[in-house]
Motif scaffolding. Structure first.
Motif, short mmCIF file in Angstrom:
data_model
loop_
_atom_site.label_atom_id
_atom_site.label_comp_id
_atom_site.label_asym_id
_atom_site.label_seq_id
_atom_site.Cartn_x
_atom_site.Cartn_y
_atom_site.Cartn_z
N LYS A 30 14.03 44.92 15.83
CA LYS A 30 13.67 43.77 16.66
C LYS A 30 13.05 44.23 17.97
O LYS A 30 13.54 45.16 18.61
N GLY A 31 11.97 43.57 18.33
CA GLY A 31 11.27 43.93 19.55
C GLY A 31 10.28 45.05 19.39
O GLY A 31 9.49 45.32 20.29
N ARG A 32 10.30 45.73 18.25
CA ARG A 32 9.38 46.84 18.01
C ARG A 32 8.44 46.56 16.84
O ARG A 32 7.28 47.00 16.87
N PHE A 33 8.91 45.87 15.83
CA PHE A 33 8.11 45.58 14.64
C PHE A 33 7.72 44.10 14.65
O PHE A 33 8.49 43.24 15.10
N THR A 34 6.54 43.82 14.12
CA THR A 34 6.09 42.45 13.98
C THR A 34 5.51 42.26 12.58
O THR A 34 4.59 42.99 12.18
N ILE A 35 6.05 41.27 11.87
CA ILE A 35 5.51 40.91 10.56
C ILE A 35 4.60 39.71 10.74
O ILE A 35 4.91 38.78 11.50
N SER A 36 3.47 39.73 10.08
CA SER A 36 2.53 38.62 10.18
C SER A 36 1.78 38.48 8.87
O SER A 36 1.84 39.38 8.01
N ARG A 37 1.11 37.37 8.70
CA ARG A 37 0.35 37.17 7.48
C ARG A 37 -0.95 36.47 7.79
O ARG A 37 -1.03 35.66 8.73
N ASP A 38 -1.95 36.78 7.00
CA ASP A 38 -3.24 36.12 7.05
C ASP A 38 -3.52 35.61 5.64
O ASP A 38 -4.00 36.37 4.79
N ASN A 39 -3.19 34.38 5.40
CA ASN A 39 -3.33 33.86 4.05
C ASN A 39 -4.79 33.78 3.61
O ASN A 39 -5.08 33.83 2.41
N ALA A 40 -5.69 33.67 4.55
CA ALA A 40 -7.11 33.67 4.20
C ALA A 40 -7.53 35.01 3.61
O ALA A 40 -8.42 35.09 2.77
N LYS A 41 -6.87 36.08 4.08
CA LYS A 41 -7.16 37.42 3.57
C LYS A 41 -6.16 37.84 2.49
O LYS A 41 -6.24 38.95 1.97
N ASN A 42 -5.20 36.93 2.22
CA ASN A 42 -4.20 37.22 1.19
C ASN A 42 -3.46 38.53 1.50
O ASN A 42 -3.20 39.33 0.60
N THR A 43 -3.13 38.70 2.76
CA THR A 43 -2.55 39.96 3.22
C THR A 43 -1.43 39.70 4.21
O THR A 43 -1.50 38.77 5.01
N VAL A 44 -0.41 40.54 4.12
CA VAL A 44 0.70 40.53 5.07
C VAL A 44 0.73 41.88 5.77
O VAL A 44 0.44 42.91 5.15
N TYR A 45 1.09 41.88 7.03
CA TYR A 45 1.08 43.09 7.84
C TYR A 45 2.46 43.37 8.42
O TYR A 45 3.26 42.46 8.63
N LEU A 46 2.70 44.63 8.70
CA LEU A 46 3.86 45.03 9.48
C LEU A 46 3.36 45.97 10.57
O LEU A 46 2.96 47.10 10.29
N GLN A 47 3.32 45.45 11.78
CA GLN A 47 2.94 46.26 12.93
C GLN A 47 4.19 46.93 13.47
O GLN A 47 5.16 46.25 13.80
N MET A 48 4.16 48.24 13.53
CA MET A 48 5.33 49.01 13.96
C MET A 48 4.98 49.77 15.22
O MET A 48 4.10 50.63 15.23
N ASN A 49 5.65 49.41 16.30
CA ASN A 49 5.44 50.06 17.60
C ASN A 49 6.70 50.81 18.01
O ASN A 49 7.78 50.58 17.46
N SER A 50 6.54 51.68 18.98
CA SER A 50 7.67 52.46 19.51
C SER A 50 8.49 53.09 18.39
O SER A 50 9.72 52.99 18.36
N LEU A 51 7.81 53.71 17.46
CA LEU A 51 8.47 54.27 16.29
C LEU A 51 9.43 55.39 16.67
O LEU A 51 9.18 56.18 17.59
#
Length: 122
Positions: free
Chosen positions: A64-85
């Motif tokens: 929490k506070g470091r990772f962000t899950i998001s989705r772009d349904n137009a691109k049919n893609t989900v992302y996981l942005q991982m910061n401060s690894l």
């Protein structure tokens, strides 16, 4: 049916990576999508889940506070942005499509990605 993952690799502690999870043969619009990880010698654990609409996201406490899950349904893609690894984030990361999120777990999983290695080391 399959999910195709991309991203991952080697990063120094404190660095960032973005993982992608895409479907080419079906639409992700109706699925909750979760990210999971499995470190050597450990069980696979849930990391984050996003609802089919993207209106709800949940994370395991350790990210929490470091990772962000998001989705772009137009691109049919989900992302996981991982910061401060951190070194303890190192694992093979998997995405999965399922029926719905229960907290950061994805239930009713029907298809998995192939996995991608994330290494955090100086």
């Amino acid at each position: 049916l399959q999910l195709v993952q991309s991203g991952g690799g080697l990063v120094q502690p404190g660095g960032s990576l973005r993982l992608s999870c895409a479907a080419s043969e079906f639409t992700l619009d109706y699925y909750a999508i979760g990210w999971f990880r499995q470190a050597p010698g450990k069980e696979r654990e849930g990391v984050a889940c996003i609802s089919s609409t993207g209106g709800s996201t949940n994370y395991v406490d350790s990210v929490k506070g470091r990772f962000t899950i998001s989705r772009d349904n137009a691109k049919n893609t989900v992302y996981l942005q991982m910061n401060s690894l951190k070194p303890e984030d190192a694992a093979i990361y998997y995405c999965g499509a399922g029926d719905y999120c229960s907290g950061y777990f994805t239930l009713g999983l029907v298809v998995w990605g192939q996995g991608t290695q994330v290494t955090v080391s100086s």
